[in-house]
Design an enzyme around this catalytic site. Structure first.
Site, PDB file in Angstrom:
ATOM      1  N   ASP A 184       0.883  -1.155   0.000  1.00  0.00           N
ATOM      2  CA  ASP A 184       0.000   0.000   0.000  1.00  0.00           C
ATOM      3  C   ASP A 184       0.936   1.225   0.000  1.00  0.00           C
ATOM      4  O   ASP A 184       2.092   1.121   0.414  1.00  0.00           O
ATOM      5  CB  ASP A 184      -0.868  -0.023   1.266  1.00  0.00           C
ATOM      6  CG  ASP A 184      -1.662   1.248   1.437  1.00  0.00           C
ATOM      7  OD1 ASP A 184      -2.344   1.643   0.481  1.00  0.00           O
ATOM      8  OD2 ASP A 184      -1.568   1.879   2.518  1.00  0.00           O
ATOM      9  N   ASP A 205      -0.123   5.107   0.632  1.00  0.00           N
ATOM     10  CA  ASP A 205      -0.429   6.145   1.627  1.00  0.00           C
ATOM     11  C   ASP A 205      -0.375   5.568   3.047  1.00  0.00           C
ATOM     12  O   ASP A 205      -1.166   4.680   3.394  1.00  0.00           O
ATOM     13  CB  ASP A 205      -1.844   6.711   1.390  1.00  0.00           C
ATOM     14  CG  ASP A 205      -1.978   7.397   0.028  1.00  0.00           C
ATOM     15  OD1 ASP A 205      -1.011   8.012  -0.425  1.00  0.00           O
ATOM     16  OD2 ASP A 205      -3.072   7.320  -0.555  1.00  0.00           O
TER      17      ASP A 205
HETATM   18  C1  BG6 Z   1      -5.947   5.626  -0.348  1.00  0.00           C
HETATM   19  C2  BG6 Z   1      -6.064   6.413   0.944  1.00  0.00           C
HETATM   20  O1  BG6 Z   1      -4.625   5.217  -0.541  1.00  0.00           O
HETATM   21  O2  BG6 Z   1      -6.365   6.428  -1.453  1.00  0.00           O
HETATM   22  C3  BG6 Z   1      -7.482   6.928   1.106  1.00  0.00           C
HETATM   23  O3  BG6 Z   1      -5.717   5.574   2.048  1.00  0.00           O
HETATM   24  C4  BG6 Z   1      -7.868   7.747  -0.110  1.00  0.00           C
HETATM   25  O4  BG6 Z   1      -7.578   7.688   2.295  1.00  0.00           O
HETATM   26  C5  BG6 Z   1      -7.705   6.906  -1.377  1.00  0.00           C
HETATM   27  O5  BG6 Z   1      -9.231   8.193   0.001  1.00  0.00           O
HETATM   28  C6  BG6 Z   1      -8.042   7.662  -2.654  1.00  0.00           C
HETATM   29  O6  BG6 Z   1      -7.060   8.649  -2.877  1.00  0.00           O
HETATM   30  P1  BG6 Z   1      -7.111   9.736  -4.034  1.00  0.00           P
HETATM   31  O7  BG6 Z   1      -5.684  10.243  -4.074  1.00  0.00           O
HETATM   32  O8  BG6 Z   1      -7.496   9.040  -5.311  1.00  0.00           O
HETATM   33  O9  BG6 Z   1      -8.089  10.765  -3.643  1.00  0.00           O
HETATM   34 MG    MG Z   2      -2.734   3.241   3.534  1.00  0.00          MG
END
Ligand code: BG6
Ligand code: MG
Length: 213
Positions: free
Chosen positions: A10, A12
């Site tokens: 993963d 984030d």
């Molecule tokens: C995930 C995060 O990696 O990506 C979430 O943990 C987030 O919190 C999701 O909502 C979508 O991200 P993005 O960048 O497409 O808005």
């Molecule tokens: Mg994460």
């Protein structure tokens, strides 16, 4: 872990602290709209898509919002978030994490990203990790976000491996569910570290190396 040929990370909250930037951007949106939002609620946004994150935030909203208004809030959040992403540099990745990724590659293990984010490639570019991974499966190639296993199943497929040959590294409960339901073992850290469905618990990414001696 001799049978493991690939690791799906993963992004984030695992490789880089963009989970904090997601929080800051949503916090601005929620404050502006007068919706209560704190770090407890924020934990539930980990791993889920942008629109699903908004739906969780709006559980505490006392107004009825149209689909157009909701889309505008999500777009505004993404604008704020992408602005915050400009602050990322290769120094945003802890040296131990970068070293661990190199060490795993040297052991012949394939590496992939399995992220619900549509901004994953921008982040990888900014932190200088674009060429580190054999495959990137992200919010742009999936129709269901975590806890659905699709993002990890596709990452394994892109590496030419089966779920049994891969393991996943996650900081989100939704991500642990996605991994286990997809037939993967899973290392859990951060917010997911105490989640019962995880196969292994780690404090830091570098702890994975202990399993690959
Ligand atoms: C995930 C995060 O990696 O990506 C979430 O943990 C987030 O919190 C999701 O909502 C979508 O991200 P993005 O960048 O497409 O808005
Ligand atoms: Mg994460």
């Amino acid at each position: 872990m001799k049978h493991i040929k690939g690791i799906i990370f993963d992004l984030d909250g695992v490789l880089v602290h963009t989970d904090e930037l997601h929080y800051q951007a949503w916090k601005q949106i929620a404050d502006k709209a007068g919706i209560p939002f704190d770090r407890e609620v924020n934990h539930r946004l980990r791993g889920v898509s942008r629109m699903e994150s908004l739906a969780i935030i709006l559980e505490n909203d006392d107004k009825n919002r149209t689909d157009e208004e909701k889309q505008a809030m999500a777009d505004e959040k993404n604008k704020l978030y992408r602005n915050l992403l400009k602050s990322l540099t290769p120094l945003s990745v802890e040296p131990d994490i970068r070293k661990s990724l190199h060490a795993l590659r040297e052991k012949g293990i394939k590496l992939a990203i399995g992220s619900s984010s549509k901004n994953a490639r921008t982040i990888l570019q900014n932190i200088g990790l674009s060429t580190m991974f054999d495959a990137v499966s992200d919010g742009n190639n999936i129709t269901h976000s975590k806890p659905h296993p699709e993002v990890f199943l596709l990452a394994a497929q892109y590496m030419g491996l089966t779920p049994e040959e891969c393991t996943v590294v996650e900081d989100a409960r939704a991500g642990v569910d996605a991994a286990v339901d997809g037939g993967f073992t899973c290392f859990a850290m951060g917010d997911a570290a105490d989640y019962g469905r995880a196969t292994h618990r780690i404090e830091n990414v570098k702890d994975i190396l202990d399993y690959f001696d």
